[in-house]
Design a protein around this motif. Structure first.
Motif, PDB file in Angstrom:
ATOM      1  N   LEU A   1      -8.904   2.321  -3.054  1.00  0.00           N
ATOM      2  CA  LEU A   1      -8.067   1.137  -2.853  1.00  0.00           C
ATOM      3  C   LEU A   1      -8.789   0.117  -1.982  1.00  0.00           C
ATOM      4  O   LEU A   1      -8.764  -1.093  -2.265  1.00  0.00           O
ATOM      5  CB  LEU A   1      -6.735   1.541  -2.209  1.00  0.00           C
ATOM      6  CG  LEU A   1      -5.749   0.409  -1.914  1.00  0.00           C
ATOM      7  CD1 LEU A   1      -5.394  -0.350  -3.186  1.00  0.00           C
ATOM      8  CD2 LEU A   1      -4.486   0.950  -1.251  1.00  0.00           C
ATOM      9  N   ALA A   2      -9.455   0.590  -0.933  1.00  0.00           N
ATOM     10  CA  ALA A   2     -10.235  -0.315  -0.083  1.00  0.00           C
ATOM     11  C   ALA A   2     -11.373  -0.958  -0.880  1.00  0.00           C
ATOM     12  O   ALA A   2     -11.669  -2.148  -0.718  1.00  0.00           O
ATOM     13  CB  ALA A   2     -10.800   0.445   1.113  1.00  0.00           C
ATOM     14  N   LEU A   3     -12.001  -0.171  -1.761  1.00  0.00           N
ATOM     15  CA  LEU A   3     -13.067  -0.706  -2.612  1.00  0.00           C
ATOM     16  C   LEU A   3     -12.530  -1.801  -3.529  1.00  0.00           C
ATOM     17  O   LEU A   3     -13.160  -2.860  -3.693  1.00  0.00           O
ATOM     18  CB  LEU A   3     -13.676   0.426  -3.443  1.00  0.00           C
ATOM     19  CG  LEU A   3     -14.722   0.036  -4.495  1.00  0.00           C
ATOM     20  CD1 LEU A   3     -15.948  -0.576  -3.827  1.00  0.00           C
ATOM     21  CD2 LEU A   3     -15.117   1.238  -5.334  1.00  0.00           C
ATOM     22  N   SER A   4     -11.359  -1.575  -4.115  1.00  0.00           N
ATOM     23  CA  SER A   4     -10.772  -2.578  -5.015  1.00  0.00           C
ATOM     24  C   SER A   4     -10.421  -3.862  -4.265  1.00  0.00           C
ATOM     25  O   SER A   4     -10.532  -4.961  -4.812  1.00  0.00           O
ATOM     26  CB  SER A   4      -9.521  -2.008  -5.690  1.00  0.00           C
ATOM     27  OG  SER A   4      -8.453  -1.869  -4.773  1.00  0.00           O
ATOM     28  N   GLN A   5     -10.038  -3.733  -2.996  1.00  0.00           N
ATOM     29  CA  GLN A   5      -9.722  -4.916  -2.200  1.00  0.00           C
ATOM     30  C   GLN A   5     -10.975  -5.712  -1.882  1.00  0.00           C
ATOM     31  O   GLN A   5     -10.952  -6.954  -1.870  1.00  0.00           O
ATOM     32  CB  GLN A   5      -8.989  -4.487  -0.931  1.00  0.00           C
ATOM     33  CG  GLN A   5      -7.591  -3.957  -1.215  1.00  0.00           C
ATOM     34  CD  GLN A   5      -6.931  -3.329   0.003  1.00  0.00           C
ATOM     35  OE1 GLN A   5      -7.582  -3.011   0.995  1.00  0.00           O
ATOM     36  NE2 GLN A   5      -5.611  -3.128  -0.060  1.00  0.00           N
ATOM     37  N   CYS A   6     -12.095  -5.027  -1.634  1.00  0.00           N
ATOM     38  CA  CYS A   6     -13.369  -5.726  -1.423  1.00  0.00           C
ATOM     39  C   CYS A   6     -13.816  -6.423  -2.700  1.00  0.00           C
ATOM     40  O   CYS A   6     -14.298  -7.565  -2.664  1.00  0.00           O
ATOM     41  CB  CYS A   6     -14.440  -4.739  -0.961  1.00  0.00           C
ATOM     42  SG  CYS A   6     -14.263  -4.172   0.741  1.00  0.00           S
ATOM     43  N   VAL A   7     -13.663  -5.748  -3.839  1.00  0.00           N
ATOM     44  CA  VAL A   7     -14.034  -6.343  -5.124  1.00  0.00           C
ATOM     45  C   VAL A   7     -13.183  -7.587  -5.400  1.00  0.00           C
ATOM     46  O   VAL A   7     -13.701  -8.625  -5.853  1.00  0.00           O
ATOM     47  CB  VAL A   7     -13.873  -5.320  -6.266  1.00  0.00           C
ATOM     48  CG1 VAL A   7     -14.035  -5.995  -7.623  1.00  0.00           C
ATOM     49  CG2 VAL A   7     -14.892  -4.191  -6.119  1.00  0.00           C
TER      50      VAL A   7
ATOM     51  N   SER B   1      -1.615   4.022 -16.798  1.00  0.00           N
ATOM     52  CA  SER B   1      -1.004   3.388 -17.972  1.00  0.00           C
ATOM     53  C   SER B   1       0.365   2.796 -17.676  1.00  0.00           C
ATOM     54  O   SER B   1       0.948   2.105 -18.523  1.00  0.00           O
ATOM     55  CB  SER B   1      -0.873   4.409 -19.108  1.00  0.00           C
ATOM     56  OG  SER B   1      -0.101   5.522 -18.693  1.00  0.00           O
ATOM     57  N   ASP B   2       0.884   3.028 -16.466  1.00  0.00           N
ATOM     58  CA  ASP B   2       2.185   2.484 -16.074  1.00  0.00           C
ATOM     59  C   ASP B   2       2.007   1.020 -15.673  1.00  0.00           C
ATOM     60  O   ASP B   2       1.306   0.723 -14.692  1.00  0.00           O
ATOM     61  CB  ASP B   2       2.745   3.298 -14.910  1.00  0.00           C
ATOM     62  CG  ASP B   2       4.158   2.857 -14.514  1.00  0.00           C
ATOM     63  OD1 ASP B   2       4.536   1.711 -14.812  1.00  0.00           O
ATOM     64  OD2 ASP B   2       4.871   3.662 -13.887  1.00  0.00           O
ATOM     65  N   PRO B   3       2.617   0.076 -16.393  1.00  0.00           N
ATOM     66  CA  PRO B   3       2.425  -1.356 -16.084  1.00  0.00           C
ATOM     67  C   PRO B   3       2.847  -1.720 -14.658  1.00  0.00           C
ATOM     68  O   PRO B   3       2.206  -2.555 -14.018  1.00  0.00           O
ATOM     69  CB  PRO B   3       3.315  -2.068 -17.113  1.00  0.00           C
ATOM     70  CG  PRO B   3       3.497  -1.080 -18.212  1.00  0.00           C
ATOM     71  CD  PRO B   3       3.483   0.267 -17.569  1.00  0.00           C
TER      72      PRO B   3
ATOM     73  N   PHE C   1      -0.931  -2.121  -7.962  1.00  0.00           N
ATOM     74  CA  PHE C   1      -2.312  -1.874  -7.531  1.00  0.00           C
ATOM     75  C   PHE C   1      -3.098  -3.186  -7.497  1.00  0.00           C
ATOM     76  O   PHE C   1      -3.879  -3.438  -6.568  1.00  0.00           O
ATOM     77  CB  PHE C   1      -2.989  -0.876  -8.473  1.00  0.00           C
ATOM     78  CG  PHE C   1      -4.320  -0.398  -7.978  1.00  0.00           C
ATOM     79  CD1 PHE C   1      -4.408   0.717  -7.159  1.00  0.00           C
ATOM     80  CD2 PHE C   1      -5.496  -1.050  -8.342  1.00  0.00           C
ATOM     81  CE1 PHE C   1      -5.639   1.171  -6.700  1.00  0.00           C
ATOM     82  CE2 PHE C   1      -6.725  -0.611  -7.883  1.00  0.00           C
ATOM     83  CZ  PHE C   1      -6.799   0.500  -7.061  1.00  0.00           C
ATOM     84  N   THR C   2      -2.879  -4.030  -8.500  1.00  0.00           N
ATOM     85  CA  THR C   2      -3.537  -5.338  -8.525  1.00  0.00           C
ATOM     86  C   THR C   2      -3.070  -6.203  -7.360  1.00  0.00           C
ATOM     87  O   THR C   2      -3.880  -6.880  -6.707  1.00  0.00           O
ATOM     88  CB  THR C   2      -3.240  -6.064  -9.850  1.00  0.00           C
ATOM     89  OG1 THR C   2      -3.676  -5.250 -10.941  1.00  0.00           O
ATOM     90  CG2 THR C   2      -3.945  -7.410  -9.904  1.00  0.00           C
ATOM     91  N   LEU C   3      -1.753  -6.163  -7.094  1.00  0.00           N
ATOM     92  CA  LEU C   3      -1.213  -6.927  -5.963  1.00  0.00           C
ATOM     93  C   LEU C   3      -1.805  -6.435  -4.647  1.00  0.00           C
ATOM     94  O   LEU C   3      -2.144  -7.240  -3.765  1.00  0.00           O
ATOM     95  CB  LEU C   3       0.311  -6.804  -5.940  1.00  0.00           C
ATOM     96  CG  LEU C   3       1.035  -7.535  -4.797  1.00  0.00           C
ATOM     97  CD1 LEU C   3       0.748  -9.040  -4.847  1.00  0.00           C
ATOM     98  CD2 LEU C   3       2.537  -7.280  -4.875  1.00  0.00           C
TER      99      LEU C   3
ATOM    100  N   ASN D   1       0.826  -1.213   0.000  1.00  0.00           N
ATOM    101  CA  ASN D   1       0.000   0.000   0.000  1.00  0.00           C
ATOM    102  C   ASN D   1       0.857   1.259   0.000  1.00  0.00           C
ATOM    103  O   ASN D   1       0.503   2.265  -0.617  1.00  0.00           O
ATOM    104  CB  ASN D   1      -0.923   0.010   1.220  1.00  0.00           C
ATOM    105  CG  ASN D   1      -2.089  -0.957   1.078  1.00  0.00           C
ATOM    106  OD1 ASN D   1      -2.354  -1.469  -0.005  1.00  0.00           O
ATOM    107  ND2 ASN D   1      -2.786  -1.208   2.164  1.00  0.00           N
ATOM    108  N   LYS D   2       1.990   1.187   0.708  1.00  0.00           N
ATOM    109  CA  LYS D   2       2.882   2.352   0.766  1.00  0.00           C
ATOM    110  C   LYS D   2       3.434   2.690  -0.621  1.00  0.00           C
ATOM    111  O   LYS D   2       3.560   3.860  -0.995  1.00  0.00           O
ATOM    112  CB  LYS D   2       4.030   2.095   1.744  1.00  0.00           C
ATOM    113  CG  LYS D   2       4.911   3.318   2.001  1.00  0.00           C
ATOM    114  CD  LYS D   2       5.939   3.027   3.067  1.00  0.00           C
ATOM    115  CE  LYS D   2       6.817   4.241   3.331  1.00  0.00           C
ATOM    116  NZ  LYS D   2       6.063   5.389   3.853  1.00  0.00           N
ATOM    117  N   ILE D   3       3.750   1.645  -1.397  1.00  0.00           N
ATOM    118  CA  ILE D   3       4.238   1.874  -2.756  1.00  0.00           C
ATOM    119  C   ILE D   3       3.153   2.545  -3.600  1.00  0.00           C
ATOM    120  O   ILE D   3       3.406   3.519  -4.320  1.00  0.00           O
ATOM    121  CB  ILE D   3       4.674   0.547  -3.405  1.00  0.00           C
ATOM    122  CG1 ILE D   3       5.919   0.004  -2.695  1.00  0.00           C
ATOM    123  CG2 ILE D   3       4.960   0.743  -4.897  1.00  0.00           C
ATOM    124  CD1 ILE D   3       6.342  -1.379  -3.168  1.00  0.00           C
ATOM    125  N   VAL D   4       1.921   2.027  -3.489  1.00  0.00           N
ATOM    126  CA  VAL D   4       0.819   2.569  -4.290  1.00  0.00           C
ATOM    127  C   VAL D   4       0.461   3.989  -3.853  1.00  0.00           C
ATOM    128  O   VAL D   4       0.315   4.892  -4.685  1.00  0.00           O
ATOM    129  CB  VAL D   4      -0.421   1.650  -4.186  1.00  0.00           C
ATOM    130  CG1 VAL D   4      -1.639   2.297  -4.850  1.00  0.00           C
ATOM    131  CG2 VAL D   4      -0.130   0.295  -4.827  1.00  0.00           C
TER     132      VAL D   4
END
Length: 351
Positions: free
Chosen positions: A42-48, A219-221, A227-229, A27-30
């Motif tokens: 970010l919390a929403l994406s983790q729930c999803v 757009s940055d891979p 973010f996915t991690l 999370n610190k990196i993101v």
């Protein structure tokens, strides 16, 4: 009641601690390295991610939980509401007070959890266990002594956050012990119900949607991968929280979360983060760490399989009642011997 060995309980606590540390660094990196400022999204994406992963696992036959129904939603509540309040008060507090003060006030979640367990779960930790909690709280107060700053609104937010943290752990324990939905069912439906709540927070917060849509690094891979991690790690963290609470107690889960913050500070000293050395701070940190070590020793030192904390008294009473029924025609001396033996064999390890 399902029983767990001290080794299983310890491993579940370590799993939660390691998962919590890992997601903190991701999370610190993101949030810091890339400057993504929308914590709610970010919390929403983790729930999803939790909902998607558990849905796929259920379709593949790897996990089981009941189908969606009004009865299922009724059983999962009020956990999503507590989660929402926990999120809102936590975010509100971090914006208003310093990190050292935040650390102090968050330690009181252990005290509220201890009180909540006594009132709602019927568990009363021993005096030694209570003293370790106060030792950790006292150490955190000393650690932040030279950076104390009063902010009434910030104090209110964080203390409410402590209450909701304790309530979340206690209700989670009650739901897990009832086995109505199982841990995967609770994880799935708690996350599912939390999604609209978090979406509402994002929509109603001024500028929050723009922070997501106008962020330049999508757009940055590498950012997309991190973010996915971070989203997947949210699922791992949720699972570790459920597992630790199920095998131990809400208090142990709360303590592990606080100890994680101490470890992260130690890592910051070595790696070279934003930690500024202070003798008073260093002494306080070590007092808190000593308290956590004693807590771990007292909690996990028991030998042999044990039921989850909070059930020891009930198990003991049930054993004595069983002996009474079976030996009602025996001489009173033999009944006493049977009772004592049953009590010795069914003592809990929540010392």
């Amino acid at each position: 009641m399902e029983q767990y060995t001290p080794r299983q309980r310890l491993l579940s606590a370590v799993f939660y601690g390691v998962s919590s540390l890992l997601i903190m660094f991701v999370n610190k990196i993101v949030l810091t390295s890339y400057g993504f400022r929308n914590v709610q999204f970010l919390a929403l994406s983790q729930c999803v991610a939790t909902v998607v992963l558990l849905y796929v696992a259920r379709k593949g036959g790897h996990v089981r939980y009941p189908e969606l129904s009004m009865d299922v939603l009724r059983k999962v509540f009020p956990l999503p509401i507590i989660f929402l309040l926990n999120t809102v008060t936590g975010l509100g507090g971090t914006k208003r007070i310093s990190i050292p003060m935040f650390t102090i006030l968050r330690r009181f979640s252990m005290l509220f959890t201890l009180i909540g367990e006594l009132l709602f779960l019927g568990t009363k930790p021993s005096r030694r266990l209570q003293m370790t909690v106060f030792l950790m709280i006292g150490g955190s107060i000393i650690a932040a002594y030279d950076d104390l700053a009063f902010n009434g609104e910030g104090y209110m937010y964080i203390l409410l956050n402590d209450v909701f943290t304790a309530a979340n752990g206690i209700y989670l324990k009650k739901k897990l012990d009832s086995k109505e939905l199982g841990k995967f069912g609770l994880m799935f439906y708690n996350s599912l119900c939390s999604i609209p709540c978090l979406a509402a927070i994002i929509y109603l917060t001024p500028g929050s949607v723009e922070k997501v849509t106008e962020f330049e690094s999508w757009s940055d891979p590498y950012f997309a991968g991190m973010f996915t991690l971070a989203s997947i790690m949210g699922f791992v963290l949720n699972f570790s929280v459920f597992q630790c609470t199920m095998m131990n107690s809400p208090l142990t889960t709360t303590v592990v979360g606080c100890v994680k913050n101490i470890f992260s500070t130690y890592i910051g000293m070595v790696v070279g983060g934003d930690y500024v050395f202070s003798l008073i701070n260093f002494i306080g940190l070590n007092i808190s760490m000593f308290g956590s070590i004693v807590y771990a020793y007292v909690t996990f030192k028991a030998k042999g399989p044990t039921s989850a904390p909070g059930t020891a008294a009930a198990a003991s009473a049930a054993a004595v009642a069983s002996v009474d029924a079976a030996s009602s025609k025996l001489p009173s001396t033999m009944q006493d011997v049977k009772k004592l033996k049953a009590l010795e064999e069914s003592k809990g390890t929540y010392i």
